[in-house]
Design an enzyme around this catalytic site. Structure first.
Site, PDB file in Angstrom:
ATOM      1  CE  LYS A 128      58.782  61.629  21.923  1.00 46.00           C
ATOM      2  NZ  LYS A 128      57.549  62.379  22.084  1.00 46.00           N
TER       3      LYS A 128
HETATM    4  C1  LIG Z   1      56.233  61.920  22.199  1.00 44.59           C
HETATM    5  C2  LIG Z   1      55.239  62.874  22.728  1.00 44.59           C
HETATM    6  C3  LIG Z   1      54.136  62.448  23.482  1.00 44.59           C
HETATM    7  C4  LIG Z   1      53.859  60.993  23.742  1.00 44.59           C
HETATM    8  O1  LIG Z   1      54.850  60.402  24.530  1.00 44.59           O
HETATM    9  P1  LIG Z   1      54.965  58.804  24.608  1.00 44.59           P
HETATM   10  O2  LIG Z   1      56.157  58.519  25.416  1.00 44.59           O
HETATM   11  O3  LIG Z   1      55.096  58.340  23.185  1.00 44.59           O
HETATM   12  O4  LIG Z   1      53.710  58.316  25.221  1.00 44.59           O
HETATM   13  C5  LIG Z   1      53.300  63.406  23.999  1.00 44.59           C
HETATM   14  N1  LIG Z   1      53.509  64.712  23.773  1.00 44.59           N
HETATM   15  C6  LIG Z   1      54.533  65.165  23.041  1.00 44.59           C
HETATM   16  C7  LIG Z   1      54.687  66.618  22.812  1.00 44.59           C
HETATM   17  C8  LIG Z   1      55.444  64.265  22.505  1.00 44.59           C
HETATM   18  O5  LIG Z   1      56.474  64.714  21.780  1.00 44.59           O
END
Ligand SMILES: *Cc1c(COP(=O)(O)O)cnc(C)c1O
Length: 462
Positions: free
Chosen positions: A112
């Site tokens: 993120k």
């Molecule tokens: C947010 C997240 C996901 C999922 O990602 P999306 O974009 O919502 O599909 C997978 N793994 C981790 C560690 C995340 O923080």
């Protein structure tokens, strides 16, 4: 470059407006009117460049005149300067023709950060120019919230409120949200699950009086700027394995469909991606949809990969919009059915198109743990549970095309699950070593729109 809503009845916006707005006023998500393509020669020219340089070239056509060339270059430099790895998104090899893209070297140790750090810099630049102040409210299953707080803490023009499901995030995730000392940071523990948090956020956006009153902005994965930032590492990793002269495939641990949708955009831009594989945990609505054509919510079952404990995958709406030939009214109808009855069926034609674009797999809790154990034994790589879900599904799709699995978080964010699976104690990087000693600041709140809005109004008045 203009941005249009997936539900067809909100006004089209510039990049800057779409970024600052988040959700469209008709309830839809903003998407570019058309996706610019990158000729093969330009993709080939990315080989050997820094991550920042690749980021600039891939994203520039989407930005329009929101930032000048030099402003945008500066934004990118600042966004990734705090990462703990010079390559930003390094690739390591797991098995013959199987690679892991480590996306966890940012300040909060999850992918993120790639988007949120960039958004933070872009918001700051745009708001300073406009002389405006905004309120960011986010819903998080764990990682988005900490990444948002890290990106916006201490910024003059922004208050940031993060709703997370009380008791359902890991301790490291919670502490990353509750320990920042800056007065513009507000962590809210909501009595509900992630889907409740996300639904309340959408309700706030649909309450125009509140939305306009607090100048609400969203940085959830519904924000187009986030998707765009994530397109970059598909290019950087594919090119380092020989694209565009060679095809590559990707497996993506998926929750809200944001990360994998970025892969779909990369493919539309011309990156030669063979397979895009959706990997889900036991909360497998996307896998079931691809299997049966019925998108049916069933409630969330907490798992050891909590950032994927999601049953309403917001960004899936963007894929539907494309598959329904950009017919906003068709998408709006499906979303109405979802809201009123908890499910919708995609048409047979749409299902076939979906299956042509994506494949999927689902991993149980036991399989996730077993994968962490086996990856450690065979490669020495310690996977976080989300990444393990990806690696397990990818293993079923290996072939002559190189497979890149996205490692979405650092194992130290999920120490209990990792230790139980492979016996390893993983420590936090030195810059976060005192996380467990810092004081926490958090407000518990009911899963209730009125209560949440009142709390936000009160905080803003202080
Ligand atoms: C947010 C997240 C996901 C999922 O990602 P999306 O974009 O919502 O599909 C997978 N793994 C981790 C560690 C995340 O923080």
């Amino acid at each position: 470059m203009r941005y249009i809503s997936t539900r067809g009845s909100a006004p089209s916006l510039s990049f800057e407006e779409a970024m600052l707005t988040g959700l469209a006023r008709d309830g839809g998500l903003y998407v570019p009117e058309s996706v610019p393509t990158m000729p093969k020669s330009e993709i080939a020219a990315l080989a050997g460049l820094s991550y920042e340089e690749v980021a600039y070239r891939v994203m520039r056509p989407f930005i329009g005149d929101t930032f000048s060339d030099s402003e945008f270059g500066e934004i990118i430099e600042k966004a990734y300067a705090g990462f703990g790895h010079d390559a930003r998104a390094p690739l390591v090899q797991l098995a013959p023709n199987h690679f892991l893209l480590e996306l966890f070297h940012g300040p909060t140790l999850a992918f993120k950060d790639f988007a949120m750090q960039l958004i933070g810099q872009m918001f700051q630049k745009a708001l300073a120019r406009r002389g405006e102040r905004i309120t960011i409210v986010g819903a998080t299953s764990g990682d988005t919230g900490s990444a948002a707080i890290e990106a916006f803490r201490g910024l003059e023009a922004v208050d940031v409120f993060v709703m997370f499901p009380h008791g359902r995030v890991s301790e490291v995730q919670r502490r990353q949200m509750t320990t920042p000392v800056e007065g513009n940071v507000h962590a809210l523990a909501v009595h509900g699950d992630f889907d409740d948090c996300q639904a309340r956020l959408k309700d706030m956006f649909n309450d125009f009086e509140f939305r306009d009153g607090v100048r609400l902005a969203g940085v959830n994965s519904i924000n187009w700027g986030r998707v765009l930032a994530q397109v970059v590492y598909y290019f950087s990793s594919a090119v380092s394995l020989g694209a565009p002269h060679r095809k590559v495939s990707f497996t993506v641990p998926t929750g809200n469909f944001g990360d994998i949708f970025a892969g779909y955009i990369a493919k539309k831009m011309g990156l030669p991606i063979d397979k895009l594989v959706i990997a889900t945990n036991q909360n497998d609505i996307l896998h079931r949809t691809l299997t049966s054509g019925a998108y049916t919510t069933m409630g969330v079952t907490p798992s050891i990969s909590p950032s994927m404990d999601i049953q309403v995958s917001s960004n899936f709406e963007r894929a539907l919009f494309d598959i329904y030939d950009c017919e906003g009214s068709a998408v709006a109808q499906l979303m109405d059915e979802l809201k009123s009855g908890g499910s919708f069926n995609v048409s047979q034609g749409a299902l076939e198109r979906l299956r042509g674009l994506f494949v999927s797999g689902r991993v149980s809790e036991e399989e996730t743990s077993a994968m962490i154990k086996s990856a450690f034994k065979h490669t020495g790589e310690v996977l976080c549970p989300h990444s393990a879900v990806g690696v397990k599904v990818a293993a079923d799709h290996l072939g002559v095309t190189p497979m890149i699995t996205l490692a979405t978080a650092h194992p130290a964010k999920f120490p209990a699950a990792v230790k139980a699976a492979c016996g390893q104690d993983i420590s936090l990087p030195p810059r976060m070593a005192d996380l467990f000693e810092r004081d926490e600041r958090v407000t518990e709140v009911a899963n209730d729109l009125g209560a949440l809005e009142t709390l936000i109004w009160e905080r803003l008045a202080l």
